[in-house]
Design an enzyme around this catalytic site. Structure first.
Site, PDB file in Angstrom:
ATOM      1  N   LYS A  71      41.402  61.005   7.578  1.00  0.00           N
ATOM      2  CA  LYS A  71      43.132  60.883   7.390  1.00  0.00           C
ATOM      3  C   LYS A  71      43.179  61.538   9.163  1.00  0.00           C
ATOM      4  O   LYS A  71      43.814  61.203   9.065  1.00  0.00           O
ATOM      5  CB  LYS A  71      43.586  62.387   6.377  1.00  0.00           C
ATOM      6  CG  LYS A  71      43.479  61.204   5.277  1.00  0.00           C
ATOM      7  CD  LYS A  71      44.056  62.536   3.712  1.00  0.00           C
ATOM      8  CE  LYS A  71      44.365  61.697   2.565  1.00  0.00           C
ATOM      9  NZ  LYS A  71      44.942  61.994   2.116  1.00  0.00           N
ATOM     10  N   ASP A 107      51.843  59.722   0.578  1.00  0.00           N
ATOM     11  CA  ASP A 107      51.173  60.819  -0.327  1.00  0.00           C
ATOM     12  C   ASP A 107      53.031  61.266  -0.530  1.00  0.00           C
ATOM     13  O   ASP A 107      52.620  61.885  -1.668  1.00  0.00           O
ATOM     14  CB  ASP A 107      50.661  61.930   0.126  1.00  0.00           C
ATOM     15  CG  ASP A 107      49.066  61.595  -0.409  1.00  0.00           C
ATOM     16  OD1 ASP A 107      49.066  60.623  -0.968  1.00  0.00           O
ATOM     17  OD2 ASP A 107      48.121  61.792   1.030  1.00  0.00           O
TER      18      ASP A 107
END
Ligand code: NAD
Length: 287
Positions: A71, A107
């Site tokens: 990520k 997210d």
């Protein structure tokens, strides 16, 4: 599913990915909307991150979702980042805009969108957020950008404390109108006081998932009140001990599975401009 000479590839990169439901979720959506696209999961160790991002360019992929451990590692290989991804130094979705690779983090949008689907807007709200890790950072930056008035983050005073403080300072710089603080999760008086003053209480720690599935950060159930919205990022199990107890006390609750589906829906919207049928996917893959 029909694969042809014109089919466009999308995928998931990270490791491990074998358990991921993303291929089933996105391929179902491609079929539903008649998109000539296909989605595969690619097991990419950290040291191959650069090569995987290069493959997005070489293969003219429409994009990719990114999971651990890649990520942050994808960032040096991308062309642009959204303010949220930049502030938290984490990307979970890469969109290939005609050769320009843009890194997003969906997210936080997944969190606020899940609240919205349950009739709750974060604008003007006071939020108590338990945890200061990856999920918490994504929630903090998105809620702050969407106009939350105050976010009180509570984390254990562990070896990550200085790093969390630094990230919260960066987020505060990105969204200066939101008051962001970091306090010790073990300071129960400060936590009780903050919860008494907040609108939304959110768990973004690992407490609630295995091996902590029989635990909750909130041990005094009198802290719950019917006008408090209680949310959890943990999605396995979807009904955590914290959510069950909050619901029994009359609170409105939003689960981590809703957030997970909504972050996927946001990535699908970025790839295609279309709205994922979230409830249909929830039934198809998680019931
Ligand atoms: P992370 O490792 O970055 O952060 C973990 C957090 O949990 C830290 O704040 C840490 O201090 C805290 N923590 C761990 N053990 C604890 C304990 N015993 N008591 C109190 N605090 C404790 O992890 P992350 O990526 O932020 O993931 C956290 C949770 O969020 C996981 O359950 C993950 O599956 C979930 N998650 C859900 C979504 C979603 O879409 N629903 C998205 C991302 C992460």
């Amino acid at each position: 599913m029909h694969i042809s000479g014109t089919t466009t590839l999308l995928g998931l990169i990270g490791s491990p990915v074998e358990h991921s439901k993303s291929p089933a979720m996105y391929n179902h959506c491609f079929q539903t909307f008649g998109l000539d696209w296909a989605y595969l999961a690619f097991n990419i160790p950290l040291e191959k991150t650069g090569e995987a991002v290069q493959a997005i360019r070489t293969l003219h992929m429409r994009g990719a979702n990114v999971t651990m451990p890649c990520k942050s590692a994808v960032i040096p290989y991308l062309d642009k980042l959204t303010p949220a991804a930049q502030a938290i130094h984490a990307v979970n979705t890469i969109v290939n805009e005609d050769g320009v690779l843009v890194g997003h983090n969906t997210d936080g949008c997944g969190y606020t969108q899940n609240l919205r689907r349950n009739g709750v807007e974060v604008k003007g709200k006071k939020i108590v957020l338990l945890g200061g890790g990856g999920a918490a950072s994504a929630i903090t930056v998105q809620a702050a950008l969407e106009g939350a008035a105050e976010i009180a983050v509570f984390n254990l005073r562990d070896s990550f404390w200085a790093q969390i403080q630094q990230r919260m300072d960066t987020i505060a710089h990105t969204a200066p109108d939101c008051k962001i603080s970091l306090q010790d999760l073990n300071d129960r008086d400060a936590l009780k006081d903050a919860i008494a003053r907040c609108d939304i209480l959110s768990n973004a720690t690992r407490v609630g998932m295995a091996p902590y599935e029989d635990q909750s950060n909130i041990t005094d159930l009198s802290w719950y009140r019917p006008d408090l919205v209680v949310t959890d990022v943990v999605y396995a199990p979807p009904a955590t001990k914290m959510l069950r107890e909050a619901q029994a006390a009359g609170c409105k609750t939003c689960d981590g599975l809703g957030m997970l589906l909504c972050q996927g829906a946001e990535a699908f919207r970025l790839y295609s401009g279309l709205e994922m049928p979230v409830e249909e996917i929830r039934t198809l893959l998680y019931s």
